[in-house]
Motif scaffolding. Structure first.
Motif, short mmCIF file in Angstrom:
data_model
loop_
_atom_site.label_atom_id
_atom_site.label_comp_id
_atom_site.label_asym_id
_atom_site.label_seq_id
_atom_site.Cartn_x
_atom_site.Cartn_y
_atom_site.Cartn_z
N ALA A 61 62.71 -50.68 -45.07
CA ALA A 61 61.60 -49.66 -44.62
C ALA A 61 61.90 -48.25 -44.97
CB ALA A 61 61.20 -49.93 -43.24
N LEU A 62 63.41 -47.88 -44.59
CA LEU A 62 63.59 -46.70 -44.62
C LEU A 62 63.79 -46.31 -46.42
CD1 LEU A 62 66.38 -46.07 -41.83
CD2 LEU A 62 64.14 -44.81 -42.17
N GLN A 63 64.45 -47.44 -46.88
CA GLN A 63 64.38 -47.09 -48.54
C GLN A 63 63.04 -46.76 -49.13
OE1 GLN A 63 66.60 -50.58 -49.34
NE2 GLN A 63 68.41 -49.50 -49.64
N SER A 64 61.96 -47.32 -48.70
CA SER A 64 60.68 -46.93 -49.01
C SER A 64 60.13 -45.68 -48.67
CB SER A 64 59.78 -48.32 -48.72
OG SER A 64 58.43 -48.05 -49.07
N ALA A 122 60.32 -55.73 -35.36
CA ALA A 122 59.30 -55.57 -36.19
C ALA A 122 58.98 -54.03 -36.14
CB ALA A 122 57.96 -56.21 -35.35
N HIS A 123 59.47 -53.12 -34.97
CA HIS A 123 59.52 -51.78 -34.89
C HIS A 123 60.77 -51.07 -35.42
CE1 HIS A 123 56.37 -52.65 -31.61
NE2 HIS A 123 55.68 -53.02 -32.94
N GLY A 124 61.37 -51.80 -36.11
CA GLY A 124 62.85 -51.17 -36.75
C GLY A 124 62.69 -49.94 -37.30
N VAL A 125 61.88 -49.65 -38.07
CA VAL A 125 61.76 -48.32 -38.60
C VAL A 125 61.60 -47.10 -37.58
CG1 VAL A 125 59.28 -48.20 -39.29
CG2 VAL A 125 61.00 -47.17 -40.66
N LEU A 126 60.98 -47.52 -36.63
CA LEU A 126 60.77 -46.63 -35.62
C LEU A 126 62.10 -46.51 -34.92
CD1 LEU A 126 59.00 -44.83 -33.56
CD2 LEU A 126 58.22 -46.97 -32.34
N ALA A 127 62.48 -47.51 -34.59
CA ALA A 127 63.98 -47.30 -33.91
C ALA A 127 64.95 -46.47 -34.64
CB ALA A 127 64.65 -48.88 -33.96
N ALA A 128 64.91 -46.47 -35.98
CA ALA A 128 65.65 -45.68 -36.86
C ALA A 128 65.44 -44.14 -36.82
CB ALA A 128 65.58 -46.13 -38.20
N GLU A 129 63.89 -44.00 -36.50
CA GLU A 129 63.63 -42.74 -36.42
C GLU A 129 64.04 -42.00 -35.23
OE1 GLU A 129 59.26 -41.67 -37.06
OE2 GLU A 129 59.55 -41.05 -35.08
N ILE A 130 64.08 -42.89 -34.18
CA ILE A 130 64.50 -42.52 -32.67
C ILE A 130 65.75 -42.20 -32.78
CG2 ILE A 130 64.92 -43.40 -30.41
CD1 ILE A 130 62.14 -44.84 -30.69
N GLY A 131 66.54 -43.09 -33.27
CA GLY A 131 68.00 -42.89 -33.76
C GLY A 131 68.51 -41.55 -34.11
N MET A 132 67.82 -41.36 -35.41
CA MET A 132 68.01 -40.01 -36.15
C MET A 132 67.53 -38.85 -35.16
SD MET A 132 67.25 -40.60 -40.33
CE MET A 132 65.73 -41.67 -40.20
N ASN A 133 66.58 -38.75 -34.43
CA ASN A 133 65.92 -37.80 -33.60
C ASN A 133 67.14 -37.55 -32.57
OD1 ASN A 133 63.65 -37.71 -34.79
ND2 ASN A 133 62.32 -38.32 -33.19
N LEU A 134 67.53 -38.77 -32.03
CA LEU A 134 68.59 -38.57 -31.01
C LEU A 134 69.83 -37.90 -31.37
CD1 LEU A 134 68.51 -39.66 -27.89
CD2 LEU A 134 69.72 -41.46 -28.93
N ARG A 192 50.98 -42.83 -49.67
CA ARG A 192 51.84 -42.05 -48.96
C ARG A 192 52.08 -42.39 -47.88
NH1 ARG A 192 50.18 -36.07 -49.57
NH2 ARG A 192 51.78 -36.20 -47.61
N PHE A 193 51.41 -43.41 -47.32
CA PHE A 193 51.73 -43.88 -46.05
C PHE A 193 52.55 -45.12 -45.90
CE2 PHE A 193 48.67 -41.89 -43.13
CZ PHE A 193 47.83 -41.25 -44.03
N GLY A 194 53.34 -45.41 -44.93
CA GLY A 194 54.16 -46.46 -44.84
C GLY A 194 53.35 -47.67 -44.27
#
Lengths: 285, 95, 331
Positions: A26-29, A78-90, A178-180
């Motif tokens: 998902a991040l790659q996309s 299923a919300h893994g890409v959100l987890a990645a975003e949270i991780g990066m924010n943190l 442009r939307f995921g």
């Protein structure tokens, strides 16, 4: 870790590792048009199974990395890409010491930056995304990075995180391509990422001097009121994740920002009104 | 009981915003927003002026500022309260 | 063993060894350093080494972080000094705060957490009262824990400052009263060194004895690499003449000897010949310490549990341990 990706967003390089392939795909996309990072990353994020068997049974993603919030709850795979975003924010919020971080969106026009500071629900991310479809360059939807030496704003144009009604709003302004993927049932409801346009990505290393600070608040009757520097200062320290740790450099940067750049509190009932208000205030500078 | 003397920590950078003094305290790394008469009290017991009791601070303030119409006791009481707050936040210490 | 952990210890010992690392090797080592709270220390050690740009950026960030932690730690010590000054009792700084306040090499770039101080046991009540009056409050209001703490532990129950949100641990000796070795706290206090502001730190040998006791007896070796680096720096600065004898006075010669052997093995510390070979048990400790990987993960969970149980056993005789764990479990 089994699956990994390197991302560079503005001046910040992340390494994201995952026990599952899906979040990395998902991040790659989402970040396919971004230049690849070189060298050593600034931060590492790990998306991990809480227990070894949780990789497969009711898979649950624990967000870890260089900096960890012990009380953070795991998310569904299923919300893994959100987890990645949270991780990066943190990582950025807890670790960054090169710039003053403000919880704010920012857009640029003619080499000058508009900074919009606010909590979740203020509409700052949507406003920035809409302005980006109307001739402004998107610099960021969540974090504004202020250079400690020059006071310039640096761009951090990650994929914008849109929630619930904001998704439908933005579908009216930006092409669906442009939307995921849409995530449902996240802790914040429906969620969809919007990839920044080509200009935002191409110019993400160009800084801009802040010229106007807004505190937008969605939901009230149209209003715009100048804010005094003392109040702006206090509110921006509350909107910063690293003001305190930066010590003297943070103090010098923020005092200079609020005493040289006008601040306005803006209430707006809908996006069109907000955009008109912004253009008006900007022209009056 | 004799009142204690207090002295302010080293000089602090200060930016005035709408009448507030926004000061940076290097030792703690903390930023404080101070309203009158706190900045004036701090200046009166800076390292260059030396430690003082609340009564002595009142004397220094009267020398530096126009304070007609304010009774000594009232001013001293206000000064003592502010000194207690400043001590708790570390900007000032007993000397 | 993970190469990241080995690289970390080898580069800390001889920074020039990192020259020629490729990006992947740098990434793994830096990540491991951060996980072991050695980022600032490593950045300090790498000053003067030719670094790739992105590594130099990472190091700059780490140094700013370390400087901030140092400032916070020294300020916390200063506020404690102000709160306790009127009591006229010796207040001895311990661990990271002491290294920073004392200008020791162990303090360079060090990540410093809570404030630890050592005071005479008969001053504990007065110290407690002064801290509470100056804005500190108890962290855990649990009657069982409180009774256990006061009777058996080597410190007051933890205190936290209400507005600064920082913890202070007030010790009256360096190991729990229930632990097997019984260090001589009065001797540590008597031979402590005064710092310019009136606070104190332990004398050179006692600093090493305390660090070794803390490393082995007081925990499950989490943070072992950092604690061992402290010992490496302390020994480097004050040498080992008379160290074993001083350690014996505190009943801690085995711990100090083990620390010396491990520091020599991992960091190349200059030590007497008798400390230049690892025992079989030493190797287990080394394994445990080197359990961080290039993603910052702890890869030896099994060993960790064994060490946790062992560390509790060291602090409490077995019968008491059973009772303590039973009561804890029942709640």
């Amino acid at each position: 870790m089994r699956h990994a990706i390197g991302l560079k967003i503005g001046p910040v390089a992340f390494r994201v590792g995952s026990d599952w392939a899906a979040p990395i795909a998902a991040l790659q996309s989402l970040y396919r048009d971004y230049p690849a990072p070189v060298g050593v990353p600034d931060y590492t994020v790990r998306l991990e199974a809480e227990r070894p068997w949780r990789r497969w049974v009711r898979p649950s993603v624990a967000v870890r990395g260089d900096y960890i919030l012990p009380e953070a709850l795991p998310l569904d795979l299923a919300h893994g890409v959100l987890a990645a975003e949270i991780g990066m924010n943190l990582q950025l919020a807890l670790g960054e010491r090169r710039w003053l971080l403000l919880h704010a969106s920012s857009v640029e026009r003619d080499g000058r930056a508009l900074i919009m500071s606010g909590e979740s629900g203020s509409g700052k991310s949507t406003l920035a995304a809409v302005l980006a479809t109307r001739g402004w360059r998107l610099m960021g939807d969540e974090f504004a990075l202020i250079d400690l030496a020059t006071g310039a704003a640096r761009a951090f144009p990650r994929a914008t995180s849109l929630k619930n009604a904001a998704i439908d709003e933005m579908l009216r302004h930006a092409p669906e391509a442009r939307f995921g993927a849409e995530l449902t049932g996240t802790p914040k409801g429906r969620l969809r990422h919007l990839r920044p346009d080509a200009t935002a990505i191409a110019r993400m290393d160009e800084p801009a001097m802040p010229a106007l600070i807004l505190f937008p608040q969605y939901g009230g009757a149209e209003a715009a009121e100048g804010m005094g520097s003392a109040e702006a200062f206090v509110r921006l320290t509350q909107a910063s994740t690293n003001y305190g740790p930066l010590g003297r450099a943070g103090y010098d940067t923020l005092t200079r920002l609020v005493t040289t750049v006008p601040t306005v509190a803006v209430d707006y009932p809908d996006t069109a009104t907000a955009v008109a208000l912004v253009e008006q205030l900007w022209d009056a500078l | 009981m004799a009142a204690r003397r207090h002295i302010a920590d080293a000089a602090m950078p200060s930016v005035t915003m709408e009448g507030f003094a926004v000061v940076f305290h290097a030792a703690s790394g903390a930023t404080h927003l101070l309203a009158s008469p706190v900045p004036e009290i701090l200046a009166a017991i800076g390292p260059d002026r030396g430690a003082a009791t609340p009564d002595e601070i009142v004397t220094r303030l009267r020398a530096d500022y126009d304070m007609d119409g304010e009774a000594d006791d009232d001013v001293a009481a206000v000064v003592a309260e502010r000194i207690a707050e400043l001590t708790a936040s570390g900007l000032v210490r007993a000397a | 063993m993970s190469r990241a952990a080995d690289d970390l210890t080898e580069v800390l010992a001889v920074p020039g060894r990192a020259v020629g690392f490729d990006d992947a090797r740098w990434t793994a080592m830096l990540c491991a350093a951060l996980a072991e709270r050695l980022a600032g220390t490593l950045a300090e050690r790498l000053a003067g080494v030719a670094l790739p740009d992105t590594v130099a950026t990472w190091c700059d960030n780490a140094l700013v972080q370390a400087a901030q932690e140092r400032r916070s730690a020294l300020w916390e010590a200063e506020m404690a000094r102000r709160a306790l000054a009127a009591l006229g009792v010796p207040v001895v700084l311990l661990k990271g705060t002491a290294y920073a306040a004392g200008g020791l090499s162990a303090g360079l770039g060090r990540s410093i957490g809570d404030l630890d101080i050592l005071v005479p046991r008969d001053a504990l009540d007065a110290v407690e009262a002064a801290l509470l009056a100056a804005g500190w409050e108890w962290v855990k209001p649990d009657p069982y824990d409180d009774a256990y703490y006061r009777r058996w532990m080597h410190e007051l129950p933890p205190l936290i400052h209400t507005s600064r949100d920082r913890m202070i641990d007030v010790h009256h000796t360096i190991l729990p009263l229930t632990a097997r070795p019984t260090p001589d706290a009065a001797l540590m206090l008597a031979d402590s060194i005064v710092l310019p502001d009136g606070l104190r730190m332990l004398c050179a040998h006692d600093r090493i004895v305390h660090a070794a006791a803390h490393l082995f007896a007081d925990g499950d070796l989490a943070g072992g690499l950092r604690n061992l680096w402290d010992i490496h720096c302390l020994i480097g600065e004050s040498g080992t003449d008379g160290l074993a004898a001083r350690a014996a006075m505190h009943g801690l010669e085995p711990a100090v000897a083990r620390a010396g052997r491990l520091a020599h093995a991992l960091y190349g510390t200059v030590v007497p010949e008798g400390w230049q070979r690892l025992t079989v048990v030493d190797r287990l400790f080394r394994r445990r310490m080197l359990a961080v990987d290039g993603w910052g993960r702890d890869v030896r969970r099994g060993t960790r549990l064994a060490f946790y149980v062992r560390s509790h056993w060291l602090r409490m005789p077995p019968a008491m341990l059973a009772r303590h764990l039973w009561t804890k479990w029942r709640r």
